[in-house]
Every structure is written in C-alpha cells, then in structure tokens.
Design a protein around this motif. Structure first.
Motif, mmCIF file in Angstrom:
data_model
loop_
_atom_site.group_PDB
_atom_site.id
_atom_site.type_symbol
_atom_site.label_atom_id
_atom_site.label_comp_id
_atom_site.label_asym_id
_atom_site.label_seq_id
_atom_site.Cartn_x
_atom_site.Cartn_y
_atom_site.Cartn_z
ATOM 1 N N SER A 186 -5.100 -1.200 9.001
ATOM 2 C CA SER A 186 -3.699 -1.187 8.570
ATOM 3 C C SER A 186 -3.627 -1.688 7.134
ATOM 4 C CB SER A 186 -2.836 -2.069 9.470
ATOM 5 O OG SER A 186 -3.093 -3.444 9.228
ATOM 6 N N GLY A 187 -2.663 -1.180 6.401
ATOM 7 C CA GLY A 187 -2.556 -1.607 5.017
ATOM 8 C C GLY A 187 -1.415 -0.932 4.302
ATOM 9 N N PHE A 188 -1.523 -0.899 2.988
ATOM 10 C CA PHE A 188 -0.502 -0.305 2.142
ATOM 11 C C PHE A 188 -1.087 0.873 1.378
ATOM 12 C CE2 PHE A 188 0.535 -4.916 2.295
ATOM 13 C CZ PHE A 188 1.742 -4.824 2.974
ATOM 14 N N LEU A 189 -0.227 1.848 1.091
ATOM 15 C CA LEU A 189 -0.630 3.036 0.351
ATOM 16 C C LEU A 189 0.312 3.210 -0.822
ATOM 17 C CD1 LEU A 189 -2.434 5.582 0.211
ATOM 18 C CD2 LEU A 189 -0.754 6.741 1.664
ATOM 19 N N ARG A 190 -0.246 3.499 -1.972
ATOM 20 C CA ARG A 190 0.541 3.641 -3.193
ATOM 21 C C ARG A 190 1.724 4.586 -2.978
ATOM 22 N NH1 ARG A 190 -2.221 5.122 -8.998
ATOM 23 N NH2 ARG A 190 -0.355 5.164 -10.274
ATOM 24 N N THR A 191 2.915 4.115 -3.331
ATOM 25 C CA THR A 191 4.132 4.882 -3.084
ATOM 26 C C THR A 191 4.268 6.065 -4.034
ATOM 27 O OG1 THR A 191 5.197 2.832 -2.379
ATOM 28 C CG2 THR A 191 6.628 4.699 -2.837
ATOM 29 N N LEU A 192 4.030 5.854 -5.319
ATOM 30 C CA LEU A 192 4.174 6.915 -6.302
ATOM 31 C C LEU A 192 2.794 7.370 -6.772
ATOM 32 C CD1 LEU A 192 7.075 5.423 -8.436
ATOM 33 C CD2 LEU A 192 7.222 7.190 -6.682
ATOM 34 N N PRO A 193 2.484 8.657 -6.633
ATOM 35 C CA PRO A 193 1.166 9.140 -7.043
ATOM 36 C C PRO A 193 1.060 9.259 -8.560
ATOM 37 C CG PRO A 193 2.525 10.969 -6.369
ATOM 38 C CD PRO A 193 3.339 9.728 -6.117
ATOM 39 N N HIS B 156 0.671 1.658 6.213
ATOM 40 C CA HIS B 156 -0.129 2.852 6.468
ATOM 41 C C HIS B 156 -1.282 2.505 7.413
ATOM 42 C CE1 HIS B 156 -1.309 6.891 5.761
ATOM 43 N NE2 HIS B 156 -2.419 6.606 5.109
ATOM 44 N N ALA B 157 -1.937 3.531 7.936
ATOM 45 C CA ALA B 157 -3.095 3.346 8.813
ATOM 46 C C ALA B 157 -4.160 4.375 8.467
ATOM 47 C CB ALA B 157 -2.682 3.495 10.280
ATOM 48 N N TRP B 158 -5.403 3.935 8.545
ATOM 49 C CA TRP B 158 -6.513 4.855 8.372
ATOM 50 C C TRP B 158 -7.675 4.381 9.241
ATOM 51 C CZ3 TRP B 158 -4.430 1.814 4.545
ATOM 52 C CH2 TRP B 158 -5.237 0.870 3.915
ATOM 53 N N VAL B 159 -8.854 4.955 9.062
ATOM 54 C CA VAL B 159 -9.954 4.773 10.006
ATOM 55 C C VAL B 159 -11.168 4.188 9.291
ATOM 56 C CG1 VAL B 159 -11.577 5.979 11.546
ATOM 57 C CG2 VAL B 159 -9.165 6.659 11.482
ATOM 58 N N VAL C 17 -4.701 -0.381 0.084
ATOM 59 C CA VAL C 17 -4.879 -1.839 0.109
ATOM 60 C C VAL C 17 -4.932 -2.288 1.561
ATOM 61 C CG1 VAL C 17 -3.814 -4.066 -0.424
ATOM 62 C CG2 VAL C 17 -3.830 -2.241 -2.139
ATOM 63 N N THR C 18 -6.037 -2.909 1.951
ATOM 64 C CA THR C 18 -6.273 -3.271 3.349
ATOM 65 C C THR C 18 -5.574 -4.576 3.716
ATOM 66 O OG1 THR C 18 -8.412 -2.159 3.350
ATOM 67 C CG2 THR C 18 -8.065 -3.850 5.029
#
Length: 292
Positions: free
Chosen positions: A207-214, A228-231, A257-258
């Motif tokens: 679980s973590g955060f993902l940049r809002t604006l690319p 956000h979530a990833w593996v 960001v984890t």
C-alpha cells in the motif's frame, strides 16, 4: 537521481449519531526504505486523541494506535509530510527459470519479516482460487524466467481488467473481481497475488501513494486519487523482491511511495479498529501527492 514529494492524506468519518469511545490502528506513515526517505511529517487526528502510541508491526510497517474517549460526530485521520524517493535503476533480469524457484525457496532458512515463506500460501483475504490458478497457467509458457512470468501476469490482467471504482467494495473477494474483470487497484493486486502464489511465486501486497499529476505529455495513472496498491514478488535469491503495479502495467518507480507491506489488504489497511455507535456513517478519502 531522486524526487521530493509533498504528500497529504485525510480520511474522515462522519456519524449519523455520535459514536462512543473508539480505538484505531493507523498505517498511513510512509516507510523508511532503501531509496525512500521520510524527511518530515506526522500522523494526526482531529479531534486530538485521548491517548496514542507509535510502533511497528511484524512486517516493519510504522503504526500509530489512537484512543478517543469522547462522543464523536466526526473524526479525521491525516498524514502530511515530505518524502524523498530515488528513481530506481532498471537492472538485468537475474531471476532463474520458474521451475527452479521451489529449490531456491527451500534453501531460505529465515522466517523474518522479509522471508518469502510468509508470502507463498493462502492468507486471510486470499484463499486458493482454482479459476485464478488456471488463468495464471494459461498465461505462461514454460520457458519464462520468474521476472518475465510476473510481467506476463501483470500485462494480461491490465489488458483484461476495467478500472471501475463502482464495481467493488473494500470487502469484495478477489475471485468476485476476477470473474467480473472489473475493480480498483486493491482488486487487481489481490488477483495478481493469488495468481503468482498459484505458480509458486511468493507475492505480497503493497500500500502506498501514487503521484497525482503525471509528467507533461504522459497519461494520468489509475488509482492516484486515494491510497494506491501494487504487488511485491520474490524472484529468487539473486534478484530478490521486485514491485510491480498491475493496475498500470508497470514496475513501481519514483512515482510510487511505499507505506506498508503485507500478505494482503488485511495486513496493511490504513485504518482499523472499534467503536460504539449506531446508525450509518459516511467515509471520505483524500490524497494529494505533489512533486516539489
């Protein structure tokens, strides 16, 4: 190279009738990791808690326990801080063939938090699922390396799943999301973890955060409006753990960001706890992650 981010998270609960005393366990503070540094920041609550305690769980995730011994019509939990994240360097695929992974696992004697043994069998939210296992086997050829197998599963899930925030809830089972081929990052990550474990690849939830604006000229990533979530998957002794985002079909990079590692969502839920209440409640979730 590295990037600085200012991150804000706010999770608010509004109760139809004032809730009594509450106890909450929070996992919303970013981890200190190789390539990731928390420069400043704090976890807060409004109203302020009657009692709080900082700590870490088994997997090394920062935790904050809070108690509110007062009636609550509304409560908000927040994190605000600055994180430095290094840009990962793309390395060679040093993983062996999928058939040799079991032997490498047998040679791992550790049962500490980083041990792949914790991430191979069923976990509270992820029982074995024959349908997902068949999907995983159908996706691969026998010649793939472990890392290539992980990429292949991610690519197929990304191509077949529709990102749909209305299709599932936080309690939706992975097999339900898989059959519908719809859901959010939590669902897609749960399905991928189940698929990888069925192939003998240890896999866990991030679980973590993902940049809002690319960056300019690049498409906006799915799942950036909330946590956000990833593996995370183990590729063998030589390569170790890799992190991949099947929702966006990419390896986790400087924009990820984890916050917490776990076997599935139940290990990393940002808030969990108990309170005395009656009637309904409304939850809102706000995330902002801005490059400095």
């Amino acid at each position: 190279m590295s990037q600085l981010y200012d991150i804000s998270l706010r999770i608010t609960y509004e109760y139809a009738h004032p809730a009594g005393a509450s106890r909450t366990l929070l996992r919303i503070l970013p981890r200190a990791l190789q390539g990731q540094q928390l420069l400043s920041g704090a976890v807060t609550a409004d109203p302020a808690p009657s009692w709080r305690r900082e700590g870490k769980d088994f997997f090394g995730n920062p935790t904050c326990e809070m108690a509110h011994d007062m009636p609550l019509s509304e409560i908000a939990f927040a994190f605000s801080g600055r994180v430095r994240k290094a840009r990962p360097v793309a390395g060679l695929d040093l993983s062996g063939g999928l058939g040799a992974l079991a032997q490498e696992l047998a040679g791992v004697r550790s049962i500490g938090p980083e041990s792949p043994h914790h991430f191979l069998g069923a976990s509270p939210r992820l029982p074995a699922a024959p349908e997902i296992a068949a999907f995983a086997r159908d996706t691969l050829s026998s010649a793939l390396s472990v890392r290539a197998a992980i990429e292949a599963i991610s690519h197929r899930l990304h191509s077949e799943f529709a990102f749909d925030p209305e299709a599932t809830e936080v309690t939706t089972a992975a097999i339900e999301a898989f059959r519908a081929r719809r859901g959010v990052c939590q669902d897609i990550s749960h399905v991928m973890i189940t698929a990888l474990r069925s192939l003998g690849i240890p896999a866990g939830y991030v679980s973590g955060f993902l940049r809002t604006l690319p960056p300019e000229g690049q498409p906006r990533l799915e799942g950036a409006d909330a946590m956000h979530a990833w593996v995370r998957a183990w590729c063998g002794v030589e390569l170790g753990w890799v992190e991949i985002d099947p929702t966006n079909d990419m390896f986790a990079g400087a924009d990820h960001v984890t916050v917490a590692y776990g076997r599935d969502y139940s290990d990393v839920a940002p808030t969990r706890g108990s309170l005395r209440s009656e009637g309904s409640h409304v939850t809102t979730h706000f995330v902002d992650m801005v490059p400095v």
